[in-house]
Design a protein around this motif. Structure first.
Motif, PDB file in Angstrom:
ATOM      1  N   ALA A   1       1.067  -1.414  -0.237  1.00 19.56           N
ATOM      2  CA  ALA A   1       0.359  -0.048  -0.095  1.00 19.56           C
ATOM      3  C   ALA A   1       0.548   1.072  -0.310  1.00 19.56           C
ATOM      4  O   ALA A   1       0.223   2.537  -0.412  1.00 19.56           O
ATOM      5  N   VAL A   2       2.497   1.048   0.123  1.00 16.06           N
ATOM      6  CA  VAL A   2       2.838   2.188   0.235  1.00 16.06           C
ATOM      7  C   VAL A   2       3.464   2.523  -0.823  1.00 16.06           C
ATOM      8  O   VAL A   2       3.781   3.715  -1.623  1.00 16.06           O
ATOM      9  N   ASP A   3       4.341   1.306  -1.222  1.00 18.47           N
ATOM     10  CA  ASP A   3       5.785   1.452  -2.068  1.00 18.47           C
ATOM     11  C   ASP A   3       4.843   0.803  -3.645  1.00 18.47           C
ATOM     12  O   ASP A   3       5.854   1.030  -4.477  1.00 18.47           O
ATOM     13  N   GLY A   4       4.196  -0.265  -3.099  1.00 17.75           N
ATOM     14  CA  GLY A   4       3.447  -1.090  -4.938  1.00 17.75           C
ATOM     15  C   GLY A   4       3.213  -2.331  -4.487  1.00 17.75           C
ATOM     16  O   GLY A   4       4.390  -2.558  -3.590  1.00 17.75           O
ATOM     17  N   MET A   5       3.561  -3.133  -6.293  1.00 15.48           N
ATOM     18  CA  MET A   5       3.905  -3.964  -6.053  1.00 15.48           C
ATOM     19  C   MET A   5       4.735  -4.800  -6.314  1.00 15.48           C
ATOM     20  O   MET A   5       5.064  -6.063  -5.393  1.00 15.48           O
ATOM     21  N   GLN A   6       5.363  -4.206  -6.577  1.00 16.76           N
ATOM     22  CA  GLN A   6       6.992  -5.000  -6.959  1.00 16.76           C
ATOM     23  C   GLN A   6       7.514  -4.792  -5.468  1.00 16.76           C
ATOM     24  O   GLN A   6       8.708  -5.585  -5.171  1.00 16.76           O
ATOM     25  N   ALA A   7       7.740  -3.670  -5.101  1.00 13.64           N
ATOM     26  CA  ALA A   7       8.126  -4.196  -3.424  1.00 13.64           C
ATOM     27  C   ALA A   7       7.860  -4.820  -2.815  1.00 13.64           C
ATOM     28  O   ALA A   7       8.841  -5.268  -2.265  1.00 13.64           O
ATOM     29  N   ALA A   8       6.731  -5.039  -2.909  1.00 22.75           N
ATOM     30  CA  ALA A   8       6.259  -6.442  -1.803  1.00 22.75           C
ATOM     31  C   ALA A   8       7.048  -7.891  -2.506  1.00 22.75           C
ATOM     32  O   ALA A   8       6.917  -8.091  -1.144  1.00 22.75           O
ATOM     33  N   ILE A   9       6.819  -7.543  -3.912  1.00 24.43           N
ATOM     34  CA  ILE A   9       7.667  -9.141  -3.821  1.00 24.43           C
ATOM     35  C   ILE A   9       8.998  -8.894  -2.964  1.00 24.43           C
ATOM     36  O   ILE A   9       9.782 -10.183  -2.807  1.00 24.43           O
ATOM     37  N   ASP A  10       9.932  -7.832  -3.538  1.00 21.45           N
ATOM     38  CA  ASP A  10      11.110  -8.172  -2.897  1.00 21.45           C
ATOM     39  C   ASP A  10      11.435  -8.483  -1.443  1.00 21.45           C
ATOM     40  O   ASP A  10      12.043  -8.595  -1.328  1.00 21.45           O
ATOM     41  N   ARG A  11      10.246  -7.638  -0.911  1.00 22.02           N
ATOM     42  CA  ARG A  11      10.244  -7.574  -0.016  1.00 22.02           C
ATOM     43  C   ARG A  11       9.861  -9.005   1.497  1.00 22.02           C
ATOM     44  O   ARG A  11      10.724  -9.361   2.079  1.00 22.02           O
ATOM     45  N   ALA A  12       8.853  -9.339   0.558  1.00 22.44           N
ATOM     46  CA  ALA A  12       8.520 -10.932   0.520  1.00 22.44           C
ATOM     47  C   ALA A  12       9.497 -11.820   0.544  1.00 22.44           C
ATOM     48  O   ALA A  12      10.201 -12.637   1.462  1.00 22.44           O
ATOM     49  N   LYS A  13      10.626 -11.815  -0.290  1.00 15.92           N
ATOM     50  CA  LYS A  13      11.934 -12.351  -0.610  1.00 15.92           C
ATOM     51  C   LYS A  13      12.818 -12.492   0.011  1.00 15.92           C
ATOM     52  O   LYS A  13      13.355 -12.901   0.852  1.00 15.92           O
ATOM     53  N   ALA A  14      13.170 -11.267   0.887  1.00 13.13           N
ATOM     54  CA  ALA A  14      14.195 -10.486   1.726  1.00 13.13           C
ATOM     55  C   ALA A  14      13.823 -11.263   3.073  1.00 13.13           C
ATOM     56  O   ALA A  14      14.466 -11.608   4.300  1.00 13.13           O
ATOM     57  N   LEU A  15      12.738 -11.333   3.297  1.00 10.92           N
ATOM     58  CA  LEU A  15      11.537 -12.211   4.901  1.00 10.92           C
ATOM     59  C   LEU A  15      11.907 -13.343   4.484  1.00 10.92           C
ATOM     60  O   LEU A  15      12.673 -13.963   5.787  1.00 10.92           O
ATOM     61  N   VAL A  16      12.395 -14.066   3.875  1.00 12.97           N
ATOM     62  CA  VAL A  16      12.037 -15.367   4.009  1.00 12.97           C
ATOM     63  C   VAL A  16      13.667 -15.272   3.721  1.00 12.97           C
ATOM     64  O   VAL A  16      13.940 -16.183   4.761  1.00 12.97           O
ATOM     65  N   ASP A  17      14.766 -14.885   2.849  1.00 15.04           N
ATOM     66  CA  ASP A  17      15.538 -14.655   3.875  1.00 15.04           C
ATOM     67  C   ASP A  17      16.318 -14.968   4.482  1.00 15.04           C
ATOM     68  O   ASP A  17      17.388 -15.793   5.284  1.00 15.04           O
ATOM     69  N   ALA A  18      15.357 -13.725   5.426  1.00 15.96           N
ATOM     70  CA  ALA A  18      16.661 -13.553   7.084  1.00 15.96           C
ATOM     71  C   ALA A  18      15.371 -14.874   7.989  1.00 15.96           C
ATOM     72  O   ALA A  18      15.811 -14.632   8.832  1.00 15.96           O
ATOM     73  N   GLY A  19      15.130 -15.867   7.649  1.00 12.41           N
ATOM     74  CA  GLY A  19      13.965 -16.762   8.247  1.00 12.41           C
ATOM     75  C   GLY A  19      13.052 -17.195   8.632  1.00 12.41           C
ATOM     76  O   GLY A  19      12.486 -17.547   9.355  1.00 12.41           O
ATOM     77  N   ALA A  20      12.180 -16.139   7.967  1.00  9.23           N
ATOM     78  CA  ALA A  20      10.643 -16.171   7.717  1.00  9.23           C
ATOM     79  C   ALA A  20      10.126 -17.577   7.494  1.00  9.23           C
ATOM     80  O   ALA A  20      10.457 -17.850   6.403  1.00  9.23           O
ATOM     81  N   ASP A  21       9.370 -17.965   8.238  1.00  8.85           N
ATOM     82  CA  ASP A  21       8.780 -19.779   8.244  1.00  8.85           C
ATOM     83  C   ASP A  21       7.586 -19.194   7.211  1.00  8.85           C
ATOM     84  O   ASP A  21       6.995 -20.039   6.356  1.00  8.85           O
ATOM     85  N   ALA A  22       6.653 -17.823   6.745  1.00  7.98           N
ATOM     86  CA  ALA A  22       5.965 -17.854   6.066  1.00  7.98           C
ATOM     87  C   ALA A  22       5.721 -16.259   5.806  1.00  7.98           C
ATOM     88  O   ALA A  22       6.454 -15.671   6.921  1.00  7.98           O
ATOM     89  N   ILE A  23       4.613 -16.147   5.080  1.00  4.31           N
ATOM     90  CA  ILE A  23       4.760 -14.777   4.918  1.00  4.31           C
ATOM     91  C   ILE A  23       3.106 -14.509   4.264  1.00  4.31           C
ATOM     92  O   ILE A  23       2.185 -14.925   3.785  1.00  4.31           O
ATOM     93  N   PHE A  24       2.898 -12.892   4.710  1.00  9.34           N
ATOM     94  CA  PHE A  24       1.963 -12.151   5.155  1.00  9.34           C
ATOM     95  C   PHE A  24       1.733 -11.229   4.319  1.00  9.34           C
ATOM     96  O   PHE A  24       1.853 -10.473   5.234  1.00  9.34           O
ATOM     97  N   PRO A  25       1.227 -11.208   3.289  1.00  5.19           N
ATOM     98  CA  PRO A  25       1.277 -10.141   1.861  1.00  5.19           C
ATOM     99  C   PRO A  25      -0.143  -9.493   2.614  1.00  5.19           C
ATOM    100  O   PRO A  25      -0.966  -9.566   2.116  1.00  5.19           O
ATOM    101  N   GLU A  26       0.008  -8.211   3.480  1.00  2.24           N
ATOM    102  CA  GLU A  26      -1.646  -7.862   3.940  1.00  2.24           C
ATOM    103  C   GLU A  26      -1.533  -6.533   2.648  1.00  2.24           C
ATOM    104  O   GLU A  26      -0.820  -6.172   2.073  1.00  2.24           O
TER     105      GLU A  26
END
Length: 299
Positions: A166-191
């Motif tokens: 909602a802040v920076d758009g869909m591509q930013a959401a995809i990029d952040r989701a990938k980074a969060l997984v790399d940081a160790g997140a077991d699952a992703i909640f895209p709001e």
């Protein structure tokens, strides 16, 4: 009788096993322990504990006013009342990385099977309101790493929620989701995804379970379980739905008293006392100690 017959560790392992099947898990939001028991009785796969509901239950808006103590206390009350795994909204983690680690251990002690940490600036806002702000990537990755490092039971599901779409758009959401997984997140909640294709884009970008939030009156359409399952979504939550239904019914009941002077017109809409007693298993308490409970339920 009393509380769950399954340990928290067993429920965490069960959640992991269910997620491994790839099927869609349905988690309605429990607004109190009794509603968690009803969710289990109806055959759902898990229970969700919403931060928005916890705030509303206290008469507060969902803007980060609840404390870790309040969230942990309510989470324990709900999680221990059901054999289902419970996932709780841990907001931004209640502080900096060390606080996030403490939050994880406190909620772990409360008996939940999973939790999610988000990337909003604290104090946060409801994920489906305008005007949200998110932290930079370094800050949120530190939150997730702290959460992962803090847990003691490796089956505790650490989920990362991102509000950046909602802040920076869909591509930013995809990029952040990938980074969060790399940081160790077991699952992703895209709001606050706008449509099914956006959920599908997140699903295609990461190799961990993805959650869809089907909250009413928000930014996302209310997709069916079939639609979500068809694109590979693993968890769907209905965070505030039962509270909204209950409060709507309560308001109509109060209006009926004002208009009719009696609740006779809406008796058919109420849960019967016999059904309530069955749900809370009065018979088991009676059998446990007839000296304390000795009665007959009137039909």
């Amino acid at each position: 009788m009393l509380y769950s017959t399954r340990t928290a560790a067993e429920k965490r392992a069960a959640l992991r096993a269910e997620l491994a099947t790839g099927r869609l898990l349905r988690l309605p939001g429990a607004f109190n322990p009794l509603s968690a028991r009803l969710i289990e009785r109806k055959g759902f796969e898990g229970v969700y504990i919403s931060g928005a509901v916890l705030s509303a239950d206290l008469g507060l808006p969902d803007i980060g006013l609840t404390t870790l103590t309040e969230v942990a206390g309510r989470s324990q009350q709900i999680a221990r009342m059901t054999n289902l795994p419970a996932i709780v909204d841990a907001d931004t983690g209640f502080g900096e990385p060390m606080n996030v680690a403490r939050t994880v251990q406190t909620l772990e002690d409360a008996g939940v099977a999973g939790l999610h940490i988000e990337d909003q600036v604290n104090p946060k806002r409801c994920g489906h309101l305008d005007g949200k702000q998110v932290v930079d990537e370094d800050t949120v990755l530190k939150r997730i790493r702290a959460a992962v490092q803090g847990r003691r039971d490796q089956n505790l599901l650490i989920m990362a929620r991102t509000d950046i779409r909602a802040v920076d758009g869909m591509q930013a959401a995809i990029d952040r989701a990938k980074a969060l997984v790399d940081a160790g997140a077991d699952a992703i909640f895209p709001e606050a995804m706008r449509d099914l294709s956006e959920f599908e884009a997140i699903r295609g970008a990461v190799d961990v379970p993805v959650l869809a939030n089907m909250t009413e009156f928000g930014k996302s359409e209310l997709f069916s379980t079939t639609q979500l399952a068809n694109i590979g979504i693993n968890i769907v939550i209905y965070p505030v739905s039962l509270l909204r239904l209950a409060m709507g019914a309560a308001e109509r009941g109060l209006d009926t008293i004002i208009a009719e002077g009696s609740l006779n017109p809406v008796l058919g809409e109420m849960q019967h006392r016999a059904d309530l007693y069955e749900l809370i298993d009065y018979a088991a308490y009676n059998a446990f100690d007839e000296g304390v409970f000795n009665f007959t339920v009137e039909k």
